[in-house]
Design a protein around this motif. Structure first.
Motif, PDB file in Angstrom:
ATOM      1  N   GLU A  75       3.472   6.575   2.156  1.00 35.82           N
ATOM      2  CA  GLU A  75       3.824   8.001   2.238  1.00 35.82           C
ATOM      3  C   GLU A  75       3.440   8.583   3.590  1.00 35.82           C
ATOM      4  OE1 GLU A  75       0.919  10.991   0.216  1.00 35.82           O
ATOM      5  OE2 GLU A  75       0.852   9.147  -0.970  1.00 35.82           O
ATOM      6  N   LEU A  76       2.292   8.201   4.123  1.00 36.04           N
ATOM      7  CA  LEU A  76       1.873   8.689   5.439  1.00 36.04           C
ATOM      8  C   LEU A  76       2.775   8.137   6.536  1.00 36.04           C
ATOM      9  CD1 LEU A  76      -1.983   8.357   5.016  1.00 36.04           C
ATOM     10  CD2 LEU A  76      -0.607  10.443   4.892  1.00 36.04           C
ATOM     11  N   GLU A  77       3.125   6.876   6.419  1.00 36.98           N
ATOM     12  CA  GLU A  77       3.997   6.265   7.421  1.00 36.98           C
ATOM     13  C   GLU A  77       5.401   6.867   7.374  1.00 36.98           C
ATOM     14  OE1 GLU A  77       3.055   4.533   9.853  1.00 36.98           O
ATOM     15  OE2 GLU A  77       1.081   3.866   9.212  1.00 36.98           O
ATOM     16  N   ASP A 120       0.863  -1.186   0.000  1.00 32.74           N
ATOM     17  CA  ASP A 120       0.000   0.000   0.000  1.00 32.74           C
ATOM     18  C   ASP A 120       0.901   1.238   0.000  1.00 32.74           C
ATOM     19  OD1 ASP A 120      -1.769   2.084   0.433  1.00 32.74           O
ATOM     20  OD2 ASP A 120      -2.917   1.018   1.962  1.00 32.74           O
ATOM     21  N   GLU A 147       0.303   4.259  -0.949  1.00 32.85           N
ATOM     22  CA  GLU A 147      -0.327   5.493  -0.471  1.00 32.85           C
ATOM     23  C   GLU A 147      -0.223   5.567   1.051  1.00 32.85           C
ATOM     24  OE1 GLU A 147      -4.190   6.144  -2.149  1.00 32.85           O
ATOM     25  OE2 GLU A 147      -3.425   5.879  -4.177  1.00 32.85           O
ATOM     26  N   LEU A 148      -0.344   4.447   1.714  1.00 35.33           N
ATOM     27  CA  LEU A 148      -0.138   4.405   3.159  1.00 35.33           C
ATOM     28  C   LEU A 148       1.343   4.596   3.483  1.00 35.33           C
ATOM     29  CD1 LEU A 148      -1.233   4.049   5.986  1.00 35.33           C
ATOM     30  CD2 LEU A 148      -1.046   1.561   5.674  1.00 35.33           C
TER      31      LEU A 148
END
Length: 123
Positions: free
Chosen positions: A49-51, A44, A46-47
């Motif tokens: 980048e947040l992590e 994932d 997209e996740l």
């Protein structure tokens, strides 16, 4: 030059690169670009980048607590991906994610540093 163009050129310059972007230590993504085939991964991204934004924030806080100064670089190597972060300015990092099976750490670091230098000019 447009920041999205710089991010896409960074992806194109590294074999196996899946994403490139700019994240803030406030946990937010500023800009991200993805390889066209990245959606086919079991990861994932997209996740990711947040992590990565969260990791840079936590690393910066830890470095501050121990009095080590600013965090300039982070490298996270997993079974699936090699993820790098390099400081653009305090509070903001350029990030690059490359498939581990074909990642070349030296080339990825060079491409990320070149991307960060170009982004600094745009800011």
């Amino acid at each position: 030059m447009n920041v999205n163009t710089i991010l896409n050129e960074a992806i194109a310059s590294v074999k196996g690169a899946q994403f490139a972007g700019i994240v803030g230590t406030d946990g937010l993504s500023v800009a991200m670009a993805y390889h066209p085939n990245a959606a086919e991964l079991d990861v994932d991204i997209e996740l990711a980048e947040l992590e990565l934004a969260d990791l840079t924030s936590r690393a910066a806080a830890a470095a501050n607590r121990i009095g080590a100064g600013y965090v300039r670089d982070l490298v996270l190597e997993t079974d699936a991906m090699l993820m790098l972060a390099t400081q653009i300015i305090p509070g903001y990092y350029g990030v690059l994610g490359v498939l581990s099976e074909i990642a070349n750490l030296g080339k990825a670091r060079f491409a990320l540093q070149a991307m960060v230098e170009r982004v600094r000019v745009e800011l």
